[in-house]
Design a protein around this motif. Structure first.
Motif, short mmCIF file in Angstrom:
data_model
loop_
_atom_site.label_atom_id
_atom_site.label_comp_id
_atom_site.label_asym_id
_atom_site.label_seq_id
_atom_site.Cartn_x
_atom_site.Cartn_y
_atom_site.Cartn_z
N THR A 2 -56.30 -28.15 -6.13
CA THR A 2 -57.12 -27.00 -6.68
C THR A 2 -56.29 -25.95 -7.26
O THR A 2 -55.18 -25.85 -6.87
CB THR A 2 -58.13 -26.42 -5.49
N GLU A 3 -56.87 -25.12 -7.88
CA GLU A 3 -56.00 -23.98 -8.38
C GLU A 3 -55.33 -22.93 -7.18
O GLU A 3 -54.41 -22.47 -7.39
CB GLU A 3 -56.84 -23.22 -9.57
N GLU A 4 -56.47 -22.66 -6.36
CA GLU A 4 -56.00 -21.87 -5.31
C GLU A 4 -54.68 -22.66 -4.57
O GLU A 4 -53.54 -22.00 -4.06
CB GLU A 4 -57.11 -21.68 -4.28
N GLN A 5 -54.81 -23.97 -4.32
CA GLN A 5 -53.82 -24.66 -3.59
C GLN A 5 -52.37 -24.79 -4.34
O GLN A 5 -51.17 -24.33 -3.72
CB GLN A 5 -53.94 -26.20 -3.30
N ALA A 6 -52.59 -24.74 -5.80
CA ALA A 6 -51.23 -24.89 -6.56
C ALA A 6 -50.85 -23.38 -6.52
O ALA A 6 -49.38 -23.18 -6.39
CB ALA A 6 -51.66 -25.22 -7.96
N ALA A 7 -51.84 -22.36 -6.66
CA ALA A 7 -50.83 -21.04 -6.65
C ALA A 7 -50.41 -20.77 -5.26
O ALA A 7 -49.21 -19.94 -5.33
CB ALA A 7 -52.15 -20.04 -6.99
N MET B 286 -47.55 -27.91 -11.54
CA MET B 286 -48.63 -27.63 -10.59
C MET B 286 -50.00 -27.49 -11.43
O MET B 286 -50.91 -27.94 -11.08
CB MET B 286 -48.33 -26.08 -10.07
N ILE B 287 -49.63 -27.25 -12.83
CA ILE B 287 -50.85 -26.86 -13.77
C ILE B 287 -51.29 -28.41 -13.95
O ILE B 287 -52.70 -28.66 -14.20
CB ILE B 287 -50.29 -26.22 -15.07
N ASP B 288 -50.30 -29.27 -14.21
CA ASP B 288 -50.77 -30.72 -14.45
C ASP B 288 -51.40 -31.48 -13.22
O ASP B 288 -52.40 -32.08 -13.28
CB ASP B 288 -49.37 -31.45 -14.72
N GLN B 289 -50.88 -31.01 -12.20
CA GLN B 289 -51.66 -31.52 -10.60
C GLN B 289 -53.26 -30.98 -10.68
O GLN B 289 -53.92 -31.79 -10.28
CB GLN B 289 -51.14 -31.18 -9.37
N VAL B 290 -53.32 -29.59 -11.19
CA VAL B 290 -54.80 -29.28 -11.19
C VAL B 290 -55.60 -30.12 -12.18
O VAL B 290 -56.75 -30.50 -12.24
CB VAL B 290 -54.56 -27.58 -11.12
N ARG B 291 -54.90 -30.15 -13.21
CA ARG B 291 -55.60 -30.78 -14.29
C ARG B 291 -56.14 -32.10 -13.93
O ARG B 291 -56.92 -32.53 -14.26
CB ARG B 291 -54.61 -31.05 -15.83
N LYS B 292 -55.33 -33.09 -13.08
CA LYS B 292 -55.60 -34.22 -12.68
C LYS B 292 -56.47 -34.42 -11.64
O LYS B 292 -56.77 -35.40 -11.10
CB LYS B 292 -54.25 -34.90 -12.52
N GLY B 293 -56.85 -33.28 -10.73
CA GLY B 293 -57.63 -32.89 -9.85
C GLY B 293 -56.97 -33.36 -8.47
O GLY B 293 -57.55 -33.62 -7.66
N ASN C 129 -56.27 -17.94 -11.32
CA ASN C 129 -56.92 -17.91 -12.56
C ASN C 129 -56.35 -18.39 -13.78
O ASN C 129 -57.11 -18.92 -14.49
CB ASN C 129 -57.55 -16.31 -12.60
N ILE C 130 -54.98 -18.09 -13.77
CA ILE C 130 -54.26 -18.44 -14.93
C ILE C 130 -54.57 -19.80 -15.16
O ILE C 130 -54.60 -20.43 -16.08
CB ILE C 130 -52.79 -17.84 -14.92
N ILE C 131 -54.12 -20.74 -13.76
CA ILE C 131 -53.98 -22.01 -14.02
C ILE C 131 -55.43 -22.70 -14.18
O ILE C 131 -55.38 -23.55 -15.02
CB ILE C 131 -53.57 -22.53 -12.41
N GLU C 132 -56.39 -22.13 -13.64
CA GLU C 132 -57.72 -22.56 -14.03
C GLU C 132 -58.03 -22.59 -15.40
O GLU C 132 -58.36 -23.63 -16.06
CB GLU C 132 -59.00 -21.75 -13.25
N GLU C 133 -57.78 -21.34 -15.97
CA GLU C 133 -58.08 -21.17 -17.42
C GLU C 133 -57.20 -22.40 -18.35
O GLU C 133 -57.93 -22.96 -19.26
CB GLU C 133 -57.79 -19.91 -17.84
N THR C 134 -55.66 -22.40 -17.96
CA THR C 134 -55.12 -23.36 -18.77
C THR C 134 -55.38 -24.62 -18.59
O THR C 134 -55.53 -25.44 -19.62
CB THR C 134 -53.52 -23.01 -18.11
N ALA C 135 -55.93 -25.32 -17.39
CA ALA C 135 -56.14 -26.49 -17.12
C ALA C 135 -57.45 -26.94 -17.76
O ALA C 135 -57.62 -27.90 -18.38
CB ALA C 135 -56.48 -26.90 -15.62
N LYS C 136 -58.42 -26.18 -17.92
CA LYS C 136 -59.76 -26.22 -18.56
C LYS C 136 -59.50 -26.25 -20.26
O LYS C 136 -59.96 -27.29 -20.67
CB LYS C 136 -60.66 -25.02 -18.34
N LYS C 137 -58.66 -25.54 -20.81
CA LYS C 137 -58.30 -25.67 -21.84
C LYS C 137 -57.65 -26.87 -22.54
O LYS C 137 -57.75 -27.55 -23.63
CB LYS C 137 -57.42 -24.33 -22.54
N ASP C 138 -56.86 -27.26 -21.67
CA ASP C 138 -56.23 -28.41 -21.74
C ASP C 138 -56.80 -29.86 -21.67
O ASP C 138 -56.59 -30.60 -22.08
CB ASP C 138 -55.04 -28.72 -20.62
N ASN C 139 -57.91 -29.54 -20.99
CA ASN C 139 -58.80 -30.84 -20.71
C ASN C 139 -59.98 -30.86 -21.82
O ASN C 139 -60.95 -31.66 -21.89
CB ASN C 139 -59.55 -30.85 -19.37
N GLU C 140 -60.11 -29.77 -22.58
CA GLU C 140 -61.13 -29.69 -23.55
C GLU C 140 -61.08 -30.54 -24.72
O GLU C 140 -59.77 -30.84 -25.34
CB GLU C 140 -61.28 -28.10 -23.99
#
Length: 210
Positions: A175-180, A165-172, A199-210
């Motif tokens: 949304t983090e809400e849909q995954a949650a 789910m985190i990977d799906q959010v990372r790839k667009g 919120n956790i997924i959003e923060e994690t996905a952003k860090k992974d994309n930085e």
């Protein structure tokens, strides 16, 4: 209710995570449950409980509220989550005023729960603590994954699905809400906090994309 005690992750994140429960006692007050359960649900809905459910049916993230209500029986266990201390206070005030004769359980960080009890005029009957994870921990998922999977106390959420789910959010793709919400649907008790999860997924996905 002890299955809700082992939530993990940063304390600041957990301060936005409260579980509420209605419990009956076998042989004492375990008949004619439905009208009392509906009163609990009404109070929870009035203060904006983000998720709740009946383990006999499932959570409101997956099923219509009226369907859950219609299926309530004497075997039902009504449980849910809040994301703000003010919700806990208002909920406890309402339940105390209703005086339904049912046990009420609130779990969360004690520095938040105990003041909420005091503000609502409720004195805790007892307190249970989580002493953490003991033994060999090498095979446990990473801390971020655990902060999500432990929100389902019966561990019905596969760690690899969380990572997917985190990977799906990372790839667009989601949304983090849909995954949650997809993750919340695995927790039939209704105590999975999809708002905190997003919120956790959003923060994690952003860090992974930085």
């Amino acid at each position: 209710m002890t299955h809700s005690l082992h939530r993990s992750g940063p304390i600041e994140s957990q301060k936005n995570d409260f579980c509420w429960f209605m419990y009956q006692t076998k042989g004492k007050n375990d008949v004619n449950i439905k009208p009392k359960a509906l009163e609990f649900i009404a109070a929870a809905e009035a203060v904006g409980s983000e998720n709740w459910g009946d383990v006999k049916t499932g959570p409101k993230t997956q099923y219509p509220i009226e369907t859950i209500k219609d299926r309530i029986t004497d075997k039902s266990r009504i449980r849910g989550v809040f994301t703000k201390r003010d919700q806990v206070v208002d909920f406890l005030k309402q339940i105390k005023a209703k005086d339904l004769g049912m046990s009420v359980v609130i779990t969360g960080v004690l520095s938040e729960v105990l003041p909420a009890c005091k503000e609502s005029g409720v004195t805790p009957h007892s307190i249970n603590y989580s002493l953490g994870v003991w033994g060999k921990k090498d095979n446990l998922p990473d801390d971020t994954t655990l902060s999500i999977t432990t929100m389902c106390g019966h561990h019905m959420i596969p760690p690899k699905y969380v990572q997917h789910m985190i990977d799906q959010v990372r790839k667009g793709r989601l949304t983090e809400e849909q995954a949650a919400t997809k993750l919340a649907n695995f927790c039939y008790c209704g105590i999975f906090n999809q708002v905190r999860c997003a919120n956790i997924i959003e923060e994690t996905a952003k860090k992974d994309n930085e």
